[in-house]
Design a protein around this motif. Structure first.
Motif, PDB file in Angstrom:
ATOM      1  N   TYR A 158     -38.545 -87.809  43.331  1.00 55.29           N
ATOM      2  CA  TYR A 158     -38.332 -89.008  44.543  1.00 55.29           C
ATOM      3  C   TYR A 158     -37.018 -89.006  44.683  1.00 55.29           C
ATOM      4  CZ  TYR A 158     -43.160 -89.072  43.733  1.00 55.29           C
ATOM      5  OH  TYR A 158     -44.697 -88.881  43.744  1.00 55.29           O
TER       6      TYR A 158
ATOM      7  N   PHE B 207     -33.236 -90.222  47.078  1.00 52.05           N
ATOM      8  CA  PHE B 207     -32.765 -91.235  48.012  1.00 52.05           C
ATOM      9  C   PHE B 207     -31.285 -90.923  48.382  1.00 52.05           C
ATOM     10  CE2 PHE B 207     -36.163 -93.986  46.882  1.00 52.05           C
ATOM     11  CZ  PHE B 207     -36.725 -93.722  45.624  1.00 52.05           C
TER      12      PHE B 207
ATOM     13  N   LEU C  38     -30.406 -98.628  51.366  1.00 57.02           N
ATOM     14  CA  LEU C  38     -31.036 -97.527  51.522  1.00 57.02           C
ATOM     15  C   LEU C  38     -30.962 -96.709  52.914  1.00 57.02           C
ATOM     16  CD1 LEU C  38     -33.146 -95.633  50.275  1.00 57.02           C
ATOM     17  CD2 LEU C  38     -35.060 -96.920  51.487  1.00 57.02           C
TER      18      LEU C  38
ATOM     19  N   GLN D 185     -22.808 -97.601  50.769  1.00 56.70           N
ATOM     20  CA  GLN D 185     -22.329 -98.868  50.108  1.00 56.70           C
ATOM     21  C   GLN D 185     -21.170 -98.896  50.915  1.00 56.70           C
ATOM     22  OE1 GLN D 185     -20.377 -98.748  46.365  1.00 56.70           O
ATOM     23  NE2 GLN D 185     -20.826-100.847  46.102  1.00 56.70           N
TER      24      GLN D 185
ATOM     25  N   GLN E  90     -19.760-104.474  49.124  1.00 57.37           N
ATOM     26  CA  GLN E  90     -21.249-105.013  49.154  1.00 57.37           C
ATOM     27  C   GLN E  90     -22.023-103.866  48.361  1.00 57.37           C
ATOM     28  OE1 GLN E  90     -22.994-105.184  52.929  1.00 57.37           O
ATOM     29  NE2 GLN E  90     -21.117-105.911  54.007  1.00 57.37           N
ATOM     30  N   GLY E  91     -23.066-104.591  48.093  1.00 59.26           N
ATOM     31  CA  GLY E  91     -24.116-103.370  47.292  1.00 59.26           C
ATOM     32  C   GLY E  91     -24.660-102.389  48.332  1.00 59.26           C
ATOM     33  N   LEU E  92     -25.384-101.617  47.545  1.00 57.40           N
ATOM     34  CA  LEU E  92     -26.069-100.488  48.061  1.00 57.40           C
ATOM     35  C   LEU E  92     -27.300-100.793  49.190  1.00 57.40           C
ATOM     36  CD1 LEU E  92     -24.511 -99.471  45.374  1.00 57.40           C
ATOM     37  CD2 LEU E  92     -25.877 -97.362  45.636  1.00 57.40           C
TER      38      LEU E  92
ATOM     39  N   ILE F 156     -33.932 -95.170  37.840  1.00 52.08           N
ATOM     40  CA  ILE F 156     -33.332 -94.522  38.754  1.00 52.08           C
ATOM     41  C   ILE F 156     -31.658 -94.072  38.533  1.00 52.08           C
ATOM     42  CG2 ILE F 156     -32.586 -94.848  41.319  1.00 52.08           C
ATOM     43  CD1 ILE F 156     -34.445 -97.080  41.230  1.00 52.08           C
TER      44      ILE F 156
ATOM     45  N   PHE G 146     -28.399 -92.322  39.629  1.00 50.79           N
ATOM     46  CA  PHE G 146     -27.447 -92.129  40.782  1.00 50.79           C
ATOM     47  C   PHE G 146     -26.343 -91.117  40.387  1.00 50.79           C
ATOM     48  CE2 PHE G 146     -28.227 -95.630  43.944  1.00 50.79           C
ATOM     49  CZ  PHE G 146     -29.227 -96.339  43.058  1.00 50.79           C
TER      50      PHE G 146
ATOM     51  N   LYS H 273     -35.289 -91.862  52.419  1.00 50.21           N
ATOM     52  CA  LYS H 273     -35.820 -91.668  51.060  1.00 50.21           C
ATOM     53  C   LYS H 273     -36.822 -90.411  51.324  1.00 50.21           C
ATOM     54  CE  LYS H 273     -38.947 -95.199  51.561  1.00 50.21           C
ATOM     55  NZ  LYS H 273     -39.463 -96.626  50.977  1.00 50.21           N
TER      56      LYS H 273
ATOM     57  N   TYR I  89     -28.426 -93.701  49.346  1.00 53.00           N
ATOM     58  CA  TYR I  89     -27.927 -95.115  49.727  1.00 53.00           C
ATOM     59  C   TYR I  89     -26.354 -95.088  50.157  1.00 53.00           C
ATOM     60  CZ  TYR I  89     -31.896 -96.959  46.937  1.00 53.00           C
ATOM     61  OH  TYR I  89     -33.045 -97.385  46.591  1.00 53.00           O
TER      62      TYR I  89
ATOM     63  N   SER J  19     -35.423 -90.727  41.253  1.00 50.64           N
ATOM     64  CA  SER J  19     -36.014 -91.607  40.378  1.00 50.64           C
ATOM     65  C   SER J  19     -37.269 -90.851  40.016  1.00 50.64           C
ATOM     66  CB  SER J  19     -36.964 -92.804  41.188  1.00 50.64           C
ATOM     67  OG  SER J  19     -37.636 -92.786  41.849  1.00 50.64           O
TER      68      SER J  19
ATOM     69  N   PHE K   4     -24.363 -92.498  48.031  1.00 49.61           N
ATOM     70  CA  PHE K   4     -24.949 -92.175  46.712  1.00 49.61           C
ATOM     71  C   PHE K   4     -26.138 -91.517  46.953  1.00 49.61           C
ATOM     72  CE2 PHE K   4     -21.996 -94.299  44.027  1.00 49.61           C
ATOM     73  CZ  PHE K   4     -21.469 -95.268  44.738  1.00 49.61           C
TER      74      PHE K   4
END
Lengths: 113, 113
Positions: free
Chosen positions: B32, B34, B46, B38, B42-44, B101, B103, B49, B36, B94, B90
């Motif tokens: 699976y 993804f 999505l 950033q 800030q955070g990541l 998960i 990265f 996916k 992402y 997963s 990124f």
């Protein structure tokens, strides 16, 4: 809206001191994660949790402990902080199951002097 | 063990040009995957996916990615980049239950005017 809140956002700690980073999620997610982000390494998994009371080691757990006292809260603990632990730390939460989205907090910048 | 490699630490493209960011994964079984993004401080978040099925996945803001089992790849593409795409991207993989998960190191995208 999914929300993951980290505190503090910035922290300066002394070498050998104890540091606790806190994370709260209002998503009712089972899984929570702690990552650190360093240039050239991306995000590396430190600890994760399946639910309240559980903690599991990630890829780089040495020097860190984690605590998940409730569904909403997940803490990262540095018992004896070292300068090599200077980094940006991200907490995240996600549902259990096939490839579901993970939601990140805004990060905590930790400097150990 | 699962892993992700993003071979390009930095990519620079002109505004309006097409974009491809590369991602290679290692995973035993059905992955699976993804992407992402950033944005600064800030955070990541999505972008898109992949679940087993159609190998081309559409995401937000005109991004798409193509899964290739034979090449163990999940490359991200965009037909025409905008200055607002300036960020770090990124790739991640997963496991089945989403407990772990992993990265990649990330690709920093810079947009030339």
């Amino acid at each position: 809206e999914a929300a993951v809140t980290q505190s503090p956002r910035n922290k300066v700690a002394v070498t050998g001191g104890k540091v606790t980073l806190s994370c709260n999620q209002t998503n009712n997610h089972n899984n929570m994660y702690w990552y650190r982000q360093d240039t050239g390494h991306g995000l590396r998994l430190i600890h994760y949790s399946y639910g309240a009371g559980s903690t599991e080691k990630g890829d780089i757990p040495d020097g860190y402990k984690a605590s998940r006292p409730s569904q909403e809260n997940f803490s990262l603990i540095l018992e004896l902080a070292t300068p090599s632990q200077t980094s940006v730390y991200f907490c995240a939460s996600g549902d259990r199951g096939r490839g579901t989205e993970v939601f990140f907090g805004k990060g905590t910048r930790l400097t150990v002097v | 063990a699962q892993s992700v490699t993003q071979p390009d630490a930095r990519v620079t493209v002109s505004e309006g040009a097409s974009l491809q960011l590369r991602c290679k994964y290692s995973y035993f079984g059905t992955p699976y995957l993804f992407w992402y993004v950033q944005y600064p401080r800030q955070g990541l978040q999505l972008l898109l996916k992949y679940y087993p099925g159609d190998p081309v996945v559409q995401g937000v803001n005109g991004f798409e990615a193509e899964f290739s089992k034979s090449n163990s790849s999940f490359h991200l593409r965009k037909a025409s980049v905008h200055w607002s795409d300036w960020a770090v991207y990124f790739c991640a993989v997963s496991n089945y239950g989403n407990e772990k998960i992993t990265f990649g190191a990330g690709t920093k995208l810079t947009i030339k005017p």
